[in-house]
Design a protein around this motif. Sequence first.
Motif, PDB file in Angstrom:
ATOM      1  N   LEU A  36       0.834  -1.195   0.000  1.00 47.98           N
ATOM      2  CA  LEU A  36       0.000   0.000   0.000  1.00 47.98           C
ATOM      3  C   LEU A  36       0.875   1.254   0.000  1.00 47.98           C
ATOM      4  O   LEU A  36       0.594   2.227  -0.699  1.00 47.98           O
ATOM      5  CB  LEU A  36      -0.938  -0.002   1.207  1.00 47.98           C
ATOM      6  N   HIS A  37       1.959   1.231   0.743  1.00 44.93           N
ATOM      7  CA  HIS A  37       2.875   2.383   0.788  1.00 44.93           C
ATOM      8  C   HIS A  37       3.455   2.665  -0.594  1.00 44.93           C
ATOM      9  O   HIS A  37       3.649   3.824  -0.974  1.00 44.93           O
ATOM     10  CB  HIS A  37       4.002   2.141   1.798  1.00 44.93           C
ATOM     11  N   ASP A  38       3.741   1.603  -1.365  1.00 45.44           N
ATOM     12  CA  ASP A  38       4.265   1.788  -2.723  1.00 45.44           C
ATOM     13  C   ASP A  38       3.236   2.482  -3.609  1.00 45.44           C
ATOM     14  O   ASP A  38       3.589   3.329  -4.439  1.00 45.44           O
ATOM     15  CB  ASP A  38       4.650   0.445  -3.338  1.00 45.44           C
ATOM     16  N   LEU A  39       1.965   2.131  -3.444  1.00 45.17           N
ATOM     17  CA  LEU A  39       0.906   2.781  -4.225  1.00 45.17           C
ATOM     18  C   LEU A  39       0.790   4.264  -3.855  1.00 45.17           C
ATOM     19  O   LEU A  39       0.590   5.116  -4.718  1.00 45.17           O
ATOM     20  CB  LEU A  39      -0.435   2.079  -4.008  1.00 45.17           C
ATOM     21  N   ARG A  40       0.946   4.549  -2.573  1.00 45.82           N
ATOM     22  CA  ARG A  40       0.894   5.937  -2.094  1.00 45.82           C
ATOM     23  C   ARG A  40       2.040   6.742  -2.714  1.00 45.82           C
ATOM     24  O   ARG A  40       1.849   7.855  -3.188  1.00 45.82           O
ATOM     25  CB  ARG A  40       0.987   5.916  -0.569  1.00 45.82           C
ATOM     26  N   HIS A  41       3.222   6.144  -2.719  1.00 45.00           N
ATOM     27  CA  HIS A  41       4.397   6.810  -3.290  1.00 45.00           C
ATOM     28  C   HIS A  41       4.214   7.022  -4.799  1.00 45.00           C
ATOM     29  O   HIS A  41       4.515   8.093  -5.328  1.00 45.00           O
ATOM     30  CB  HIS A  41       5.635   5.962  -2.999  1.00 45.00           C
ATOM     31  N   HIS A  90       1.375   7.257  -6.415  1.00 51.18           N
ATOM     32  CA  HIS A  90       0.339   8.284  -6.559  1.00 51.18           C
ATOM     33  C   HIS A  90       0.970   9.679  -6.486  1.00 51.18           C
ATOM     34  O   HIS A  90       0.747  10.531  -7.350  1.00 51.18           O
ATOM     35  CB  HIS A  90      -0.697   8.086  -5.447  1.00 51.18           C
ATOM     36  N   ALA A  91       1.776   9.920  -5.464  1.00 55.21           N
ATOM     37  CA  ALA A  91       2.406  11.227  -5.286  1.00 55.21           C
ATOM     38  C   ALA A  91       3.378  11.530  -6.423  1.00 55.21           C
ATOM     39  O   ALA A  91       3.393  12.635  -6.972  1.00 55.21           O
ATOM     40  CB  ALA A  91       3.133  11.277  -3.943  1.00 55.21           C
ATOM     41  N   ARG A  97      -2.769  16.107   0.165  1.00 54.02           N
ATOM     42  CA  ARG A  97      -3.412  14.811  -0.113  1.00 54.02           C
ATOM     43  C   ARG A  97      -2.729  13.682   0.649  1.00 54.02           C
ATOM     44  O   ARG A  97      -3.358  12.727   1.061  1.00 54.02           O
ATOM     45  CB  ARG A  97      -3.405  14.513  -1.608  1.00 54.02           C
ATOM     46  N   LEU A  98      -1.405  13.798   0.817  1.00 54.54           N
ATOM     47  CA  LEU A  98      -0.652  12.768   1.530  1.00 54.54           C
ATOM     48  C   LEU A  98      -0.751  12.921   3.042  1.00 54.54           C
ATOM     49  O   LEU A  98      -0.388  12.018   3.781  1.00 54.54           O
ATOM     50  CB  LEU A  98       0.824  12.820   1.117  1.00 54.54           C
ATOM     51  N   HIS A 106       0.961  15.192   4.712  1.00 60.25           N
ATOM     52  CA  HIS A 106       2.243  15.639   5.239  1.00 60.25           C
ATOM     53  C   HIS A 106       2.055  16.939   6.011  1.00 60.25           C
ATOM     54  O   HIS A 106       1.208  17.763   5.660  1.00 60.25           O
ATOM     55  CB  HIS A 106       3.248  15.865   4.112  1.00 60.25           C
ATOM     56  N   THR A 127       7.209  16.554   1.516  1.00 59.85           N
ATOM     57  CA  THR A 127       6.885  16.007   0.197  1.00 59.85           C
ATOM     58  C   THR A 127       8.044  16.235  -0.762  1.00 59.85           C
ATOM     59  O   THR A 127       8.439  15.322  -1.500  1.00 59.85           O
ATOM     60  CB  THR A 127       5.603  16.658  -0.356  1.00 59.85           C
TER      61      THR A 127
END
Length: 101
Positions: free
Chosen positions: A19-24, A26-27, A43-44, A46, A52
Amino acid sequence: MPGRARKALREKQLPVIRLHDLRHTHATLQLADGVPVKVVSERLGHASATITLTVHQHVHPGMGRQAAERFAALLDGGSSARSITGVSSLSRPAKESTPAS
């Protein structure tokens, strides 16, 4: 996880991604597409855009070159300069001289 996704994973049709890879991803994709850092940062979740920028500074090594080229185009009076300034070049008009009294 939906049944089709599980089946695809079992059949090795999809890579296993955290899931963290998908978040990364996405950003990274948003930043590469020109979404403002502040928006991506919010969105993240932060605390600041600095986080970011630090984490995703690798997004496009060519972004610095692209920024320099765009700035050069502004100085040359390119179309970007026209849209920003409303004039065809960045040179200033000559000042009108007034007769001395």
